[in-house]
Every structure is written in C-alpha cells, then in structure tokens.
Design a protein around this motif. Structure first.
Motif, PDB file in Angstrom:
ATOM      1  N   LYS A 195      35.076  24.814  -9.389  1.00  0.00           N
ATOM      2  CA  LYS A 195      34.389  25.179 -10.634  1.00  0.00           C
ATOM      3  C   LYS A 195      35.327  25.878 -11.620  1.00  0.00           C
ATOM      4  CE  LYS A 195      29.694  25.415  -8.824  1.00  0.00           C
ATOM      5  NZ  LYS A 195      28.438  26.192  -8.770  1.00  0.00           N
ATOM      6  N   ALA A 196      36.227  26.673 -11.121  1.00  0.00           N
ATOM      7  CA  ALA A 196      37.155  27.374 -12.017  1.00  0.00           C
ATOM      8  C   ALA A 196      38.039  26.381 -12.772  1.00  0.00           C
ATOM      9  CB  ALA A 196      38.011  28.351 -11.213  1.00  0.00           C
ATOM     10  N   LYS A 197      38.509  25.345 -12.081  1.00  0.00           N
ATOM     11  CA  LYS A 197      39.337  24.326 -12.732  1.00  0.00           C
ATOM     12  C   LYS A 197      38.534  23.527 -13.754  1.00  0.00           C
ATOM     13  CE  LYS A 197      42.753  23.669  -9.057  1.00  0.00           C
ATOM     14  NZ  LYS A 197      43.323  22.695  -8.070  1.00  0.00           N
ATOM     15  N   PHE A 202      37.346  22.174 -19.496  1.00  0.00           N
ATOM     16  CA  PHE A 202      36.417  21.972 -20.617  1.00  0.00           C
ATOM     17  C   PHE A 202      36.218  23.230 -21.460  1.00  0.00           C
ATOM     18  CE2 PHE A 202      35.342  18.547 -17.697  1.00  0.00           C
ATOM     19  CZ  PHE A 202      35.249  17.471 -18.561  1.00  0.00           C
ATOM     20  N   GLN A 203      37.033  24.251 -21.198  1.00  0.00           N
ATOM     21  CA  GLN A 203      36.960  25.514 -21.945  1.00  0.00           C
ATOM     22  C   GLN A 203      35.556  26.107 -21.884  1.00  0.00           C
ATOM     23  OE1 GLN A 203      38.557  24.011 -25.749  1.00  0.00           O
ATOM     24  NE2 GLN A 203      40.442  25.119 -25.305  1.00  0.00           N
ATOM     25  N   LEU A 204      35.059  26.250 -20.670  1.00  0.00           N
ATOM     26  CA  LEU A 204      33.715  26.771 -20.442  1.00  0.00           C
ATOM     27  C   LEU A 204      33.789  28.192 -19.911  1.00  0.00           C
ATOM     28  CD1 LEU A 204      32.277  23.634 -18.624  1.00  0.00           C
ATOM     29  CD2 LEU A 204      31.767  24.334 -20.980  1.00  0.00           C
ATOM     30  N   ALA A 205      32.763  28.967 -20.219  1.00  0.00           N
ATOM     31  CA  ALA A 205      32.659  30.329 -19.697  1.00  0.00           C
ATOM     32  C   ALA A 205      31.903  30.305 -18.371  1.00  0.00           C
ATOM     33  CB  ALA A 205      31.934  31.217 -20.699  1.00  0.00           C
ATOM     34  N   ALA A 206      32.108  31.319 -17.546  1.00  0.00           N
ATOM     35  CA  ALA A 206      31.365  31.471 -16.294  1.00  0.00           C
ATOM     36  C   ALA A 206      30.044  32.161 -16.609  1.00  0.00           C
ATOM     37  CB  ALA A 206      32.183  32.276 -15.286  1.00  0.00           C
ATOM     38  N   MET A 207      29.046  31.368 -17.040  1.00  0.00           N
ATOM     39  CA  MET A 207      27.738  31.895 -17.424  1.00  0.00           C
ATOM     40  C   MET A 207      26.695  30.803 -17.190  1.00  0.00           C
ATOM     41  SD  MET A 207      28.178  31.692 -21.602  1.00  0.00           S
ATOM     42  CE  MET A 207      26.523  32.325 -21.948  1.00  0.00           C
ATOM     43  N   PRO A 208      25.399  31.120 -17.226  1.00  0.00           N
ATOM     44  CA  PRO A 208      24.372  30.098 -17.033  1.00  0.00           C
ATOM     45  C   PRO A 208      24.601  28.906 -17.972  1.00  0.00           C
ATOM     46  CG  PRO A 208      23.366  32.260 -17.052  1.00  0.00           C
ATOM     47  CD  PRO A 208      24.809  32.461 -17.422  1.00  0.00           C
ATOM     48  N   THR A 209      24.580  27.705 -17.397  1.00  0.00           N
ATOM     49  CA  THR A 209      25.010  26.519 -18.136  1.00  0.00           C
ATOM     50  C   THR A 209      23.989  25.385 -17.992  1.00  0.00           C
ATOM     51  OG1 THR A 209      27.336  27.100 -17.797  1.00  0.00           O
ATOM     52  CG2 THR A 209      26.862  24.814 -18.403  1.00  0.00           C
ATOM     53  N   VAL A 210      23.688  24.747 -19.115  1.00  0.00           N
ATOM     54  CA  VAL A 210      22.764  23.608 -19.148  1.00  0.00           C
ATOM     55  C   VAL A 210      23.520  22.375 -19.631  1.00  0.00           C
ATOM     56  CG1 VAL A 210      20.660  22.641 -20.189  1.00  0.00           C
ATOM     57  CG2 VAL A 210      20.768  25.083 -19.583  1.00  0.00           C
ATOM     58  N   LEU A 211      23.409  21.304 -18.872  1.00  0.00           N
ATOM     59  CA  LEU A 211      23.993  20.007 -19.240  1.00  0.00           C
ATOM     60  C   LEU A 211      22.894  19.142 -19.832  1.00  0.00           C
ATOM     61  CD1 LEU A 211      26.330  17.914 -19.153  1.00  0.00           C
ATOM     62  CD2 LEU A 211      25.624  17.383 -16.805  1.00  0.00           C
ATOM     63  N   VAL A 212      23.117  18.660 -21.058  1.00  0.00           N
ATOM     64  CA  VAL A 212      22.129  17.826 -21.750  1.00  0.00           C
ATOM     65  C   VAL A 212      22.702  16.424 -21.885  1.00  0.00           C
ATOM     66  CG1 VAL A 212      20.655  17.591 -23.796  1.00  0.00           C
ATOM     67  CG2 VAL A 212      21.423  19.868 -23.065  1.00  0.00           C
ATOM     68  N   ILE A 272      31.234  13.272 -15.511  1.00  0.00           N
ATOM     69  CA  ILE A 272      29.868  13.776 -15.363  1.00  0.00           C
ATOM     70  C   ILE A 272      29.683  14.492 -14.031  1.00  0.00           C
ATOM     71  CG2 ILE A 272      27.435  13.122 -15.214  1.00  0.00           C
ATOM     72  CD1 ILE A 272      28.588  12.991 -18.027  1.00  0.00           C
ATOM     73  N   ASP A 273      30.334  13.996 -12.988  1.00  0.00           N
ATOM     74  CA  ASP A 273      30.219  14.653 -11.679  1.00  0.00           C
ATOM     75  C   ASP A 273      30.705  16.103 -11.751  1.00  0.00           C
ATOM     76  OD1 ASP A 273      32.769  13.479 -12.170  1.00  0.00           O
ATOM     77  OD2 ASP A 273      33.306  13.711 -10.066  1.00  0.00           O
ATOM     78  N   LYS A 274      31.803  16.333 -12.454  1.00  0.00           N
ATOM     79  CA  LYS A 274      32.333  17.691 -12.595  1.00  0.00           C
ATOM     80  C   LYS A 274      31.408  18.554 -13.446  1.00  0.00           C
ATOM     81  CE  LYS A 274      37.182  16.208 -12.291  1.00  0.00           C
ATOM     82  NZ  LYS A 274      38.466  16.147 -13.022  1.00  0.00           N
ATOM     83  N   LEU A 275      30.877  17.969 -14.519  1.00  0.00           N
ATOM     84  CA  LEU A 275      30.001  18.741 -15.405  1.00  0.00           C
ATOM     85  C   LEU A 275      28.693  19.109 -14.713  1.00  0.00           C
ATOM     86  CD1 LEU A 275      30.641  16.782 -18.724  1.00  0.00           C
ATOM     87  CD2 LEU A 275      31.570  19.008 -18.067  1.00  0.00           C
ATOM     88  N   MET A 276      28.187  18.216 -13.849  1.00  0.00           N
ATOM     89  CA  MET A 276      26.996  18.560 -13.056  1.00  0.00           C
ATOM     90  C   MET A 276      27.323  19.659 -12.049  1.00  0.00           C
ATOM     91  SD  MET A 276      24.939  15.043 -12.235  1.00  0.00           S
ATOM     92  CE  MET A 276      24.241  14.013 -13.546  1.00  0.00           C
ATOM     93  N   GLU A 277      28.532  19.619 -11.508  1.00  0.00           N
ATOM     94  CA  GLU A 277      28.945  20.636 -10.530  1.00  0.00           C
ATOM     95  C   GLU A 277      28.926  22.027 -11.152  1.00  0.00           C
ATOM     96  OE1 GLU A 277      30.351  21.867  -6.793  1.00  0.00           O
ATOM     97  OE2 GLU A 277      30.327  19.739  -7.290  1.00  0.00           O
TER      98      GLU A 277
END
Length: 375
Positions: A195-197, A202-212, A272-277
């Motif tokens: 998840k850290a990688k 994708f330059q994402l923060a470690a916080m609650p995340t919703v994939l649309v 998409i597999d990574k983004l769902m993870e």
C-alpha cells in the motif's frame, strides 16, 4: 499467426459491448498461460477484428441507447429474456462473421474455443452445427443468464453462481455441462500489493479513501453523484477512474471543486487492482466484471445507475450476499462516508468479513475447467 510448436491453442472470442467481456477474456488468457506453459492463447474482439471500420459505430450506437434510453433497453432485455437470438439477428451475424470466423479457426487451428460474449458464441455454435469439431466453452460474464447465451452446441458453460447454473438447468442444459467458476479476473486481483508503494505511485495520502469507477466508458452517475461525494473532500480521499471518457475527465479537471489535494482524476489505467487494494470503499456501476474484481479484493461496494436487466441482477446478487448495496439516496453515501471518517475500524471489519465470505464460496477455476476440456 503461427502457433508455437507443440503447444495447445485456445482461441478466446469477445465483443466490445462494454469493457467487461474483453477484460474477462484477457484475464482468462493470462490465467491459462500462467497455469500451464504448454498453452498458447489468442484473444480477439471478433467484430473489431473483422470489421474495424463498422464496429466502432455499432458500439457507439449501443452506448447511446444505454445512456439515452435505459428503460427501452430494459424492456428489450426482459422481452427476450428466455429466447435465443431471433432469426434475423442470427442471419446478420452469419453474413457478417461466419465465413471470416471459419477462416480464422481454420488458419490458427485451436484445440478449444472460449467465448466471453454471446455473439461469438452464436457464430461458433453455427459453425459447429455445420461440422466444426472443436470444443466450445462459454463464460457468462454476469450474475444472470439471458437467453442469447444459451445454445445446445456449447460443450461447457462457466458461470458465476449456483443460481445462474440453476437457470441454465431450467432451460434444458445438462448439469455436467455447467461449472460454477466465478467470472475470471486477472490473477493480480488475488494478490496483495504494498500500500505504501501504491500511495507513492499515485500521490495518495494515508487516509480513508473511496474509489469511484464508471467502467470502461467512464460513466459516473451524472453530476449529482460526484458532486455529492466531493463535498466530503476535506475528510475523505477520492480516486475517480473515468476509463476512456476523455470528455468527462476534461470537464472534472477544469472544475475547481475537483482541484483538491484529496482528489485524483484518472483516465484509463491498468492498475485498478492496486487502486482497489489501497481504497476502503468502491462506488461503481454494477458491471459483472467490476463487481467480480471488487469481490476478489473484498472491498465493500456501493452501486449506482444499474442498466435495467443484467446489471440490476448483479446488484441483487451482491446485495443479497452482503458484499455491497445500491445507492438509494444521498443518505446511503452519507452513512458510509460517516463510517469511514468516524468508525474506520468498522469498515475494515466489513472488508475482513467480505474476504471470509468469499473464501467460503465453493467454485472451480475457469482455466482449470478449460484444461480439463483440452484433456
């Protein structure tokens, strides 16, 4: 295309009516070649391959019908639900595809043919009635079975659930010809990722995340859904995957409400597999493939704008099993986002429950079934 000497060849045929059928075809090809080094696969979207000029117009017309007149599509789906393709459609497919498909099969000489869309299955079934002696397997890529999928020439059906199997049995298909396999997803959806990688990629923060997600066409439920979601952007991170919908991607990119550090806007992506993870909740159109990928990742799902017919059946199945629920009102979204912000461990527990339920679901594996057919 020359076959590799000594390998068994599997021809996998799909169609471009939505991205899910072809995604299932490629997922199956990867799984087969990963499972057995002695397998060579070839995936074709039959219409696009044989008629590259005409096919995009047909797919565009289909998309317009779904988006502009979904109720009309639903009425057509239900009126023909227990029927095979009518004679006029079969004749059209015969004239457009028959001779060229026969030539592809003759030149490549596969030991098995797999179809992930009913149209190529109809074409190959007709060839089998005319004397083609190659096993035909059909993968039904939804959680329902329309009559267009059904043909006595199919040697093996691979279906998502026991309910779909029972529907086939009710239409006279012998039980020995139906295997419950689930819908094939790429093997990467069954793997854990760092998840850290992913967040760094994708330059994402470690916080609650919703994939649309809006499927391959990138339809995201109109303005009201996305606009309601992004009112939470200070507390929840959003990843919008817009597929091949460049128009909507450009529109949202230019909208100041989406220019926020907690919002990522993406076009087509193979990750998409990574983004769902790395996400905690999936908001999606209920296409059979996306739902199956979400199930493989055990991510809780909210469904919007089901196409009348097969997508409504997909919603019904995943809701009954407890893997997701339809968005009935703004309250549905508010309840889940409140849980993400205030009771994050409850969302994590739901994902663990989804995983355990999935692991307890009995099913074969599509690639395993095809290997058995090959002998």
């Amino acid at each position: 295309m020359n076959a590799v000497q000594g390998k068994k060849r599997v021809l996998i045929l799909s169609e471009g009516f939505g991205a899910g059928h072809t995604q299932a075809a490629y997922a199956l090809a990867v799984s087969l070649e990963k499972r057995c080094a002695n397998i060579e696969t070839r995936v074709l979207e039959l219409g696009a391959f044989l008629h590259p000029t005409i096919a995009p117009w047909i797919f565009h017309a289909y998309k317009k019908t779904l988006t502009a007149s979904p109720k009309l599509y639903g009425r057509l789906y239900r009126s023909q639900y227990k029927k095979s393709l009518n004679r006029l459609t079969q004749l059209a497919l015969h004239r457009i595809f028959y001779a060229q498909t026969a030539e592809i099969i003759r030149n490549w000489a596969p030991q098995a043919i797999v179809c992930t869309h009913p149209f190529p299955s109809v074409v190959v079934s007709r060839l089998k009635r005319a004397g083609l002696d190659i096993p035909l397997c059909t993968v039904i890529t939804d959680y329902d079975v329309h009559g267009t999928w059904v043909s006595s020439e199919v040697n093996k059906y691979m279906v998502s659930t026991e309910d779909v199997k029972n529907k086939l049995l009710g239409r006279g298909i012998p039980a020995a010809q139906v295997e419950i396999t689930g819908i094939p997803v790429h093997p990467s959806f069954r793997e854990a990722h760092d998840k850290a990688k992913i967040r760094q990629q994708f330059q994402l923060a470690a916080m609650p995340t919703v994939l649309v997600m809006g499927g391959g066409w990138g339809l995201i439920g109109g303005d009201s859904l996305s606009e309601h979601l992004v009112t939470w952007r200070d507390r929840v991170q959003f990843i919008f995957c817009l597929g091949n919908n460049a128009k909507t991607l450009a529109k949202l990119t230019a909208d100041a409400r989406y220019q926020h550090p907690n919002i990522r806007l993406l076009g087509f992506t193979p990750d998409i597999d990574k983004l769902m993870e790395v996400s905690d909740l999936l908001v999606t159109k209920p296409g059979g493939m996306t739902c199956s990928e979400g199930l493989a990742k055990s991510i809780p799902m909210l469904f919007y704008d089901p196409i009348p017919g097969q997508e409504e059946e997909n919603v019904l199945y995943f809701t009954e099993q407890g893997f997701g629920e339809p968005i009935r009102s703004a309250d549905t979204i508010a309840n889940w986002l409140t849980m993400l912000v205030s009771r994050y461990t409850d969302v994590q527990a739901r994902r663990v429950w989804n995983y355990r339920q999935r692991m307890n679901m009995p099913s074969a594996d599509c690639s395993e079934v095809i290997l058995q057919v090959l002998g």
